[in-house]
Design an enzyme around this catalytic site. Sequence first.
Site, PDB file in Angstrom:
ATOM      1  N   GLY A 187       0.137   0.764   2.550  1.00  9.93           N
ATOM      2  CA  GLY A 187      -0.082  -0.641   2.858  1.00  9.93           C
ATOM      3  C   GLY A 187      -0.828  -1.387   1.767  1.00  9.93           C
ATOM      4  N   SER A 188      -1.913  -1.998   2.122  1.00 11.08           N
ATOM      5  CA  SER A 188      -2.572  -3.018   1.313  1.00 11.08           C
ATOM      6  C   SER A 188      -3.142  -2.497   0.000  1.00 11.08           C
ATOM      7  CB  SER A 188      -3.697  -3.654   2.123  1.00 11.08           C
ATOM      8  OG  SER A 188      -4.383  -4.604   1.349  1.00 11.08           O
ATOM      9  N   CYS A 189      -3.052  -3.343  -1.029  1.00  4.49           N
ATOM     10  CA  CYS A 189      -3.691  -3.092  -2.327  1.00  4.49           C
ATOM     11  C   CYS A 189      -5.212  -3.235  -2.238  1.00  4.49           C
ATOM     12  CB  CYS A 189      -3.164  -4.065  -3.372  1.00  4.49           C
ATOM     13  SG  CYS A 189      -1.385  -3.979  -3.672  1.00  4.49           S
ATOM     14  N   THR A 190      -5.719  -3.824  -1.148  1.00 10.07           N
ATOM     15  CA  THR A 190      -7.150  -4.089  -1.002  1.00 10.07           C
ATOM     16  C   THR A 190      -7.921  -2.853  -0.556  1.00 10.07           C
ATOM     17  OG1 THR A 190      -6.568  -6.367  -0.442  1.00 10.07           O
ATOM     18  CG2 THR A 190      -8.800  -5.730   0.056  1.00 10.07           C
TER      19      THR A 190
END
Length: 676
Positions: free
Chosen positions: A90-93
């Site tokens: 999922g997220s790059c964060t």
Amino acid sequence: PEGPPCASADGCGERSAAMAQLQVQGRVLVEAGGADEAADAGELPLLWASEGLSFWGGVDPATGVVIDRRHPLHGQSLAGRALAIPSGRGSCTGSSVLLQLILNGHAPAAILLRETDEILALGAIIADELFDRSPPPVLCLGPAGFDALAPFALCRLHPGGTVLAGASPSDLDGAVPVPPPLPLLAGPTQTPTSAPQEPVRLTPSDQEMLDGQHGRAAQVAMRVVVRMADLQGAPELISVSQAHIDGCVYTGPASLELAEKLVAMGGSVRVPTTLNAISVDRRRWRALGVPADLGEPASALADAYLALGCAPSFTCAPYLLDSAPSLGEQVTWGESNAVVFANSVLGARTQKYADFLDICIALTGRAPLAGAHLDAGRRASVVLALPRDGLGGALDDAFWPVLGYLAGLRARKRTPAITGLEHTSPSRDDLKALCAAFGTTGSGPMLHLVGVTPEAPDLETALGLGGGGGAAGAGADEEVETIALTREDLEAAWHSLDAASSTEAVELVALGNPHLSADEVARVAELCRGRRRHPGTSLVLTFGRSVQEQASKAGHIQVLEDFGATLVNDTCWCMLTEPVVPPESKTLITNSAKYAHYAPGLVNRQVRFHGLAGCVDAACSGRAPTSRPGWLAARGFASSSPRAAGAATGFWPAASPVRRLLLLRTAARWLATAVR
């Protein structure tokens, strides 16, 4: 394309005769504290899961507790434990969340992976390089070694990537690692069991930045870039034409402190750089009732990135901007949905860049030559086959996010080629929804929709089996897995997204994750025209400033305001909280698979899922639609036919269309040899 091997060939090392103890030899991605050898982390409780975990939206950055309700570790605290997961997803964060956990003392004591994960590794590297904080060791154990850890409750880490696991403390008392019988290709981190690797080749300009001749910010940024290039096995760095920064999302004080450090060092981006959606509507957060303890630091974070020279785009859909890259253009983008869209639909080339690596590349203009920057990193490595006897019912806009969500679950970190839709014509908004959903459940940077996306005119090309230049494909004897996607699979994905299906009343309609396009805003306005919003249901739309300008000129904003919709710029649903999410609301409905996945953990609401028209209907009635799309019950999605399932008939073996292509290719070579 994914860097050097993770671990030894067998992956799991030595077991004791009684199976009470296990020794695993892994590849060290990040040393504890950045020392030459990983420190002995002591006896650690082991948290093992077979499913990847997105730290953003999946882990509370303030406490380290898993908040993803779909994950098997939901409710568990990661603090002080050895976390064993296949990879992030999922997220790059996720890198930003891990950094925040390291700084506030709630990080895992070690991270043990099945596959290399650059996003989690980057969070640990940033803690070391910019904050002088000892990060948890990050190891890659390979498939066999990772799977072998499953039954064990405790582990102990030793220098050089050795992990001892036991069922109880007594199993580890006095245990010492056994040296592996052969040298291991453990990767770029030099340990007693790893083979040497050539250092990353640097140009004179690269070396000047590394030596500090272009300022402190460029020097620190280049150090991070080189460490990541080394981790990925990249031979050299490449120049990029633009960057899109995901690290401008406020995950806690660490994200702001990092950006302000770079400003204080005199940092300035070297390539045109856009900013992702931030955590608040920068112009209206006070009017929307956002508390100052979020609004002020989130705005300060945006100010810091503007001071570094970034453009105030504030959108999670940078492919809607005039600056969107073209086919083959080498770029650096963060934000998972944007990365997948850029690679898959635009044909641009970017890795799935972690938060903070994105700004480091923007400050240097240089990126590791690895992953999706290379032909070999773009070819499909798994085929997802929809039935070839037709889909039956018409495909509405809800089909594409459901397909993307399912594709990410099946592909995991692999790049899929999706077949069975060759004669469809999805809109760019359909593809936007597909890519966003895939980026939520998958870890890969792209997908191929055979017959639709630019690098997949046919399956052979997507797999890199063509005879010309292009991607380095599978060998003639290499089998590529084919996974049949059935109606039951799609229905299960729909039910996972429409998780609160027994609840009819909805108090919030959430649209715009990713940000709505101008066409989508026009469609919502048309669906709302002449109708009234239910007094107990809020309709909230998020989109970028450039789309707002287009929609305003077209008269759509006035229609939406007359309907009673709340319009939000600069931020997106993955960052919105109360009071924009009405405190009294219990159930929301969305057409976004991404938000349907993350919302239960982020805002603690029940979630319904439907297409865009169904969501607007819910805004008018206060109730979720009872109908379902026709394609869920269509003839083509009935139980898979023998052909769809890959059953053998006559000459063709059971495997797949891929195997058939390989056989034809081999036969053609044999025929050419015979003719000669």
